[in-house]
Design a protein around this motif. Structure first.
Motif, PDB file in Angstrom:
ATOM      1  N   LYS A  91      85.729 -54.048  81.097  1.00 49.15           N
ATOM      2  CA  LYS A  91      86.407 -54.542  79.900  1.00 49.15           C
ATOM      3  C   LYS A  91      87.460 -53.559  79.417  1.00 49.15           C
ATOM      4  O   LYS A  91      88.579 -53.953  79.072  1.00 49.15           O
ATOM      5  CB  LYS A  91      85.389 -54.797  78.798  1.00 49.15           C
ATOM      6  N   ALA A  92      87.100 -52.288  79.404  1.00 50.11           N
ATOM      7  CA  ALA A  92      88.036 -51.279  78.908  1.00 50.11           C
ATOM      8  C   ALA A  92      89.281 -51.214  79.798  1.00 50.11           C
ATOM      9  O   ALA A  92      90.415 -51.233  79.305  1.00 50.11           O
ATOM     10  CB  ALA A  92      87.342 -49.923  78.858  1.00 50.11           C
ATOM     11  N   GLY A  95      91.320 -54.472  79.570  1.00 48.47           N
ATOM     12  CA  GLY A  95      91.976 -54.522  78.262  1.00 48.47           C
ATOM     13  C   GLY A  95      93.181 -53.599  78.214  1.00 48.47           C
ATOM     14  O   GLY A  95      94.236 -53.952  77.677  1.00 48.47           O
ATOM     15  N   VAL A 198      93.911 -59.368  71.609  1.00 49.80           N
ATOM     16  CA  VAL A 198      92.907 -59.613  70.561  1.00 49.80           C
ATOM     17  C   VAL A 198      91.780 -60.485  71.109  1.00 49.80           C
ATOM     18  O   VAL A 198      90.591 -60.202  70.919  1.00 49.80           O
ATOM     19  CB  VAL A 198      93.568 -60.289  69.328  1.00 49.80           C
ATOM     20  N   LEU A 199      92.168 -61.548  71.833  1.00 52.92           N
ATOM     21  CA  LEU A 199      91.162 -62.437  72.413  1.00 52.92           C
ATOM     22  C   LEU A 199      90.280 -61.673  73.405  1.00 52.92           C
ATOM     23  O   LEU A 199      89.061 -61.878  73.457  1.00 52.92           O
ATOM     24  CB  LEU A 199      91.836 -63.614  73.119  1.00 52.92           C
ATOM     25  N   VAL A 201      89.567 -58.485  73.437  1.00 53.94           N
ATOM     26  CA  VAL A 201      88.672 -57.564  72.729  1.00 53.94           C
ATOM     27  C   VAL A 201      87.512 -58.330  72.094  1.00 53.94           C
ATOM     28  O   VAL A 201      86.358 -57.895  72.146  1.00 53.94           O
ATOM     29  CB  VAL A 201      89.464 -56.779  71.657  1.00 53.94           C
ATOM     30  N   LEU A 202      87.805 -59.491  71.527  1.00 56.21           N
ATOM     31  CA  LEU A 202      86.784 -60.196  70.749  1.00 56.21           C
ATOM     32  C   LEU A 202      85.901 -61.115  71.576  1.00 56.21           C
ATOM     33  O   LEU A 202      84.748 -61.340  71.237  1.00 56.21           O
ATOM     34  CB  LEU A 202      87.459 -61.009  69.641  1.00 56.21           C
ATOM     35  N   CYS A 203      86.433 -61.711  72.620  1.00 52.57           N
ATOM     36  CA  CYS A 203      85.700 -62.791  73.284  1.00 52.57           C
ATOM     37  C   CYS A 203      85.139 -62.436  74.651  1.00 52.57           C
ATOM     38  O   CYS A 203      84.295 -63.156  75.176  1.00 52.57           O
ATOM     39  CB  CYS A 203      86.597 -64.023  73.444  1.00 52.57           C
ATOM     40  N   VAL A 204      85.641 -61.357  75.262  1.00 54.36           N
ATOM     41  CA  VAL A 204      85.172 -61.047  76.601  1.00 54.36           C
ATOM     42  C   VAL A 204      84.071 -60.002  76.520  1.00 54.36           C
ATOM     43  O   VAL A 204      84.295 -58.915  75.987  1.00 54.36           O
ATOM     44  CB  VAL A 204      86.334 -60.526  77.473  1.00 54.36           C
ATOM     45  N   PRO A 205      82.883 -60.327  76.976  1.00 54.05           N
ATOM     46  CA  PRO A 205      81.811 -59.339  76.934  1.00 54.05           C
ATOM     47  C   PRO A 205      82.040 -58.268  77.996  1.00 54.05           C
ATOM     48  O   PRO A 205      82.626 -58.537  79.044  1.00 54.05           O
ATOM     49  CB  PRO A 205      80.564 -60.152  77.258  1.00 54.05           C
TER      50      PRO A 205
ATOM     51  N   MET B   1      85.109 -51.098  71.329  1.00 56.45           N
ATOM     52  CA  MET B   1      85.176 -52.496  71.753  1.00 56.45           C
ATOM     53  C   MET B   1      83.814 -53.187  71.724  1.00 56.45           C
ATOM     54  O   MET B   1      83.723 -54.303  71.220  1.00 56.45           O
ATOM     55  CB  MET B   1      85.765 -52.585  73.154  1.00 56.45           C
ATOM     56  N   LEU B   4      82.971 -54.593  68.465  1.00 54.99           N
ATOM     57  CA  LEU B   4      83.630 -55.830  68.050  1.00 54.99           C
ATOM     58  C   LEU B   4      83.005 -57.051  68.709  1.00 54.99           C
ATOM     59  O   LEU B   4      82.834 -58.086  68.070  1.00 54.99           O
ATOM     60  CB  LEU B   4      85.117 -55.763  68.390  1.00 54.99           C
ATOM     61  N   THR B   5      82.645 -56.925  69.985  1.00 50.66           N
ATOM     62  CA  THR B   5      82.011 -58.078  70.628  1.00 50.66           C
ATOM     63  C   THR B   5      80.640 -58.303  70.033  1.00 50.66           C
ATOM     64  O   THR B   5      80.111 -59.401  70.087  1.00 50.66           O
ATOM     65  CB  THR B   5      81.881 -57.882  72.152  1.00 50.66           C
ATOM     66  N   ARG B  12      84.283 -62.836  64.177  1.00 48.08           N
ATOM     67  CA  ARG B  12      85.251 -62.897  65.273  1.00 48.08           C
ATOM     68  C   ARG B  12      86.236 -64.040  65.070  1.00 48.08           C
ATOM     69  O   ARG B  12      87.435 -63.882  65.270  1.00 48.08           O
ATOM     70  CB  ARG B  12      84.525 -63.045  66.607  1.00 48.08           C
ATOM     71  N   ILE B  15      88.749 -63.036  62.523  1.00 41.96           N
ATOM     72  CA  ILE B  15      89.742 -62.071  63.030  1.00 41.96           C
ATOM     73  C   ILE B  15      90.775 -62.785  63.898  1.00 41.96           C
ATOM     74  O   ILE B  15      91.971 -62.542  63.808  1.00 41.96           O
ATOM     75  CB  ILE B  15      89.049 -60.933  63.828  1.00 41.96           C
ATOM     76  N   ILE B  16      90.266 -63.726  64.725  1.00 42.26           N
ATOM     77  CA  ILE B  16      91.187 -64.456  65.606  1.00 42.26           C
ATOM     78  C   ILE B  16      92.183 -65.280  64.794  1.00 42.26           C
ATOM     79  O   ILE B  16      93.392 -65.291  65.062  1.00 42.26           O
ATOM     80  CB  ILE B  16      90.396 -65.344  66.594  1.00 42.26           C
ATOM     81  N   ALA B  19      94.693 -62.969  63.288  1.00 42.73           N
ATOM     82  CA  ALA B  19      95.650 -62.503  64.299  1.00 42.73           C
ATOM     83  C   ALA B  19      96.648 -63.597  64.632  1.00 42.73           C
ATOM     84  O   ALA B  19      97.857 -63.356  64.764  1.00 42.73           O
ATOM     85  CB  ALA B  19      94.916 -62.063  65.567  1.00 42.73           C
ATOM     86  N   LEU B  23     100.507 -62.861  64.022  1.00 38.02           N
ATOM     87  CA  LEU B  23     101.389 -62.794  65.198  1.00 38.02           C
ATOM     88  C   LEU B  23     102.263 -64.043  65.285  1.00 38.02           C
ATOM     89  O   LEU B  23     103.453 -63.958  65.593  1.00 38.02           O
ATOM     90  CB  LEU B  23     100.559 -62.616  66.463  1.00 38.02           C
TER      91      LEU B  23
END
Lengths: 431, 329
Positions: A91-92, A95, A198-199, A201-205, B1, B4-5, B12, B15-16, B19, B23
């Protein structure tokens, strides 16, 4: 019972078939790819115009600028894969790749007319693209049940291609609306790219959230030692890498097909950029069905049939059929080729990857294929120059047929030799 | 990270959405500003009283500030009178002027506009590409132009050139001269990457010189309209420009592989086969213009310069903020 070596152990033993859902992670990865591709294809579509018209660069300077960063991509991809594998930082690393590409748009915006900064920005974009591909594909492998890998990759590639189709359209619309304000394209592309990050960071485990079936993370990390090429010790994987290179070396590259089409049909050059859109649309439509079929039939057959479709496309260009039939046929076959091979190759590789080395393993396959394609494009160009387009095409057709036959013998049939103790048993069904 | 997940789905989603608003708003604002800051392109036609002057050999050029063709006149305010049509590339000779004007938008298309001495429009075509070179033969009968074509390959962002020739006497247009039978170094040559640019016509309206590029090299090519054939004369020549007496060719020579100043301006003598550099030491990327039998004019660094053709003297600036020099005779 298939041992879900690379899949989620907590996945319910759902019945195989149409009704099973694609894992949420794959949809998330696909969404990020879609958004990121809109962002990057917007820039790709207008960059030559911007550099030559907006900044007055000569095409020669532009060519040098463009070629500068292309060669390094293959190396970066391997590096990205290897880094992601160390401690499961998919992920890191992924990203970072997405962020780098998004920030490169800001670089273009702020560079003004400075050639050095523009070269830097283009390089950063390529770097980001190279770095993120392998970790992303590894995450797809890690978060899908092995028996559904074809469909997972098909879904991802379909979403990815949707983005690639929308990007140029968005860029053209923006240029039209603002009377050629290239900076607006870069600004919007940056916003879209940033949203993709952003997606992500937030949605991908991350890898860490789904411990592998093999055991706790620490054990995976320990077993992953042995360098990037360690996976090659597994004969099944080794054969896949070999076939990827072999088949790659027998494909002549899309630009030549489009050039051949244009010569044959001699249509207005304005329409030239739209040819790939036609092929991409077919790819988009067939990616999921092809992936699903790959899960049912075994993945080697779609891969071989896909290359068969490409051979048919070559053949079609040699026939005296009406121009319209040739045009539509070639575009459809090219789309089919990508649908049946692009994600399917990843899905085929998935079960043969060493645990903890997925990203590096996929990167090696992709790099082998990319380098082989690069070489074949050069060879085909030389052959065309020496003997003319028809002879070169016949030679390409023969080479491809030979490569498909060889691959049919070489590609593993689903019983992989163990790579070591606790080796993954491939969940590929024999066909 | 991971933190946040690990956040709740609700956080979440918020935040989306945030954003997306930020943006999306930024992108929209930037686009609107860019769109409002630009007026619709002017009609781009010449002032009714602006024409190519007869006699005296006045210098005309594209005025960078307005995009219009201007008469360079040190007596006028600003050193020029910009009343001509809007062109990206301009050339005139005899009773004909040729104006290449890019249309905004993608894919790239341009107008090829043929004008008479009064700069009234005679013919207009819309062709794909970005204007690069424009030439009219001394008699005004033959026109040639080169456009950069983009998107030959969707994945790679590379350029190729398309060169067209128009015979005003017959109206016959060759959209792309790429199919002309080519003899390279004495042998008939076929290749997918053959590109032509920078045509210069001889006084007989039949023979022409141009650049042909293939396999990473450029050549000076001599073409014949009547027999429809072309042969290469020498290597490393770009954008030839034939002298008024037809004995010498000014051209761009590649002297460095780097992106910085890769070309030098040279003059090649067709009778002796010898070439020499001119006193201009900077990297010139233009098709030079013979302002008389002994002097060359060319664009560099946003201005127009001139230098003696025989290799003596020093470059001299003729006009600032201008490009595409041409002479009305």
């Amino acid at each position: 019972m298939y041992v879900a070596t690379t899949g989620r152990p907590d996945a319910p033993p759902a019945p195989s078939g149409v009704r099973r859902r694609v894992p949420g992670t794959v949809l998330a990865l696909g969404t990020v790819s879609l958004v990121a591709d809109v962002s990057s294809e917007m820039v790709t579509a207008v960059l030559p115009l911007y550099l030559v018209l907006g900044l007055g660069l000569s095409p020669l300077q532009f060519g040098l600028l463009d070629g500068l960063s292309t060669g390094a991509t293959a190396l970066v991809r391997l590096l990205g894969g290897a880094t992601a594998d160390r401690g499961g930082r998919h992920k890191a690393v992924g990203g970072l790749g997405y962020a780098l590409s998004a920030l490169s748009r800001l670089g273009l915006l702020l560079a003004g007319g400075a050639t050095g900064w523009i070269a830097g920005a283009i390089g950063a974009d390529r770097l980001g693209k190279g770095v993120r591909t392998a970790p992303r594909d590894a995450l797809i492998t890690l978060h899908s049940p092995p028996e559904d890998l074809g469909r997972a990759f098909g879904t991802h590639r379909a979403m990815d291609t949707t983005g690639a189709l929308l990007g140029p359209l968005a860029a053209f619309a923006l240029l039209w609306a603002t009377a050629d304000a290239y900076d607006a394209v870069f600004a919007v592309s940056f916003c879209v790219g940033a949203f993709g990050v952003v997606l992500w960071v937030l949605c991908v485990p991350g890898r860490g959230r789904t411990p592998s079936a093999g055991g706790p993370e620490g054990r995976t990390a320990r077993r992953a030692r042995g360098g990037l090429l360690a996976g090659l010790r597994s004969p099944g994987y080794r054969r896949i890498v070999g076939c990827a290179a072999l088949l790659g070396a027998a494909t002549i590259g899309d630009s030549f097909l489009y050039l051949l089409l244009q010569r044959r049909l001699s249509f207005d050059a304005t329409w030239f950029p739209f040819l790939p859109l036609g092929a991409a649309a077919v790819f988009l439509l067939l990616a999921v069905p092809a992936g699903r079929l790959a899960d049912r039939l075994g993945r080697r057959r779609p891969l071989l049939y896909g290359h068969g479709a490409l051979a048919l496309a070559y053949g079609l260009l040699l026939t005296p059929l009406p121009d319209m039939v040739v045009l539509l046929g070639v575009l459809a076959l090219l789309g089919l080729f990508y649908a049946a091979t692009d994600g399917v190759l990843m899905a085929l590789t998935g079960p043969y990857l060493t645990e903890g080395r997925q990203a590096g393993g996929l990167a090696l396959v992709q790099t082998a294929q990319a380098l082989a394609r690069l070489g074949s494009a050069v060879a085909f160009g030389a052959l065309w120059t020496a003997t003319g387009p028809e002879t070169a095409l016949v030679a390409a057709l023969v080479t491809l047929a030979a490569a498909v036959c060889c691959s049919a013998r070489l590609l593993p049939r689903g019983v992989a030799a163990p790579a070591g103790p606790n080796a993954p048993e491939p969940s590929e069904r024999t066909d | 990270m991971p933190a946040l997940t690990g956040a709740s789905t609700r956080t979440r989603v918020w935040i989306i959405v945030l954003a997306l608003l930020l943006l999306g708003g930024g992108a929209t604002a930037y686009t609107l500003r860019a769109a409002s800051g630009r007026d619709a392109a002017a009609a781009g036609t010449a002032d009714p009283r602006f024409a190519l002057a007869a006699g005296g050999g006045a210098l005309y050029a594209r005025d960078t500030a307005t995009g219009r063709v201007a008469r360079v006149d040190p007596a006028a305010p600003g050193g020029r009178v910009a009343g001509g049509p809007v062109c990206d590339r301009f050339h005139a000779a005899g009773d004909t002027a040729l104006c290449l004007r890019r249309r905004p938008g993608v894919p790239a298309r341009s107008y090829v506009i043929v004008l008479d001495r009064e700069l009234r429009e005679v013919r207009r075509m819309s062709l794909p590409g970005i204007p690069s070179r424009a030439r009219v033969s001394a008699s005004g009968n033959m026109l040639a132009w080169t456009m950069f074509a983009t998107g030959d390959s969707y994945a790679r962002s590379s350029f190729s050139t398309r060169t067209s020739v128009l015979d005003l006497r017959t109206g016959y247009l060759v959209k792309n001269i790429e199919q002309i039978p080519l003899t390279l170094d004495g042998r008939r040559y076929h290749a997918p990457d053959v590109n032509y640019w920078g045509v210069s016509f001889a006084a007989d309206d039949n023979r022409f010189y141009a650049t042909v590029s293939t396999n990473g090299r450029t050549h000076l090519v001599e073409g014949d309209m009547a027999t429809w054939s072309a042969r290469t004369l020498r290597a490393n020549v770009e954008c030839p420009s034939l002298s008024p007496d037809g004995t010498r060719i000014a051209f761009k020579k590649r002297v460095s592989d780097g992106p910085r100043e890769p070309w030098r301006l040279y003059v090649y003598d067709l009778t002796t086969g010898r070439e020499h550099p001119v006193a201009e030491r900077r990297g010139i990327d233009d098709q030079a213009l013979w302002t008389d039998g002994e002097t060359l004019a060319y664009g560099y660094g946003g201005g127009i310069w001139s230098v003696p053709a025989d290799g003596t003297g020093a470059p001299r600036q003729l006009a600032r903020g201008a490009s595409s020099p041409t002479l009305a005779d």
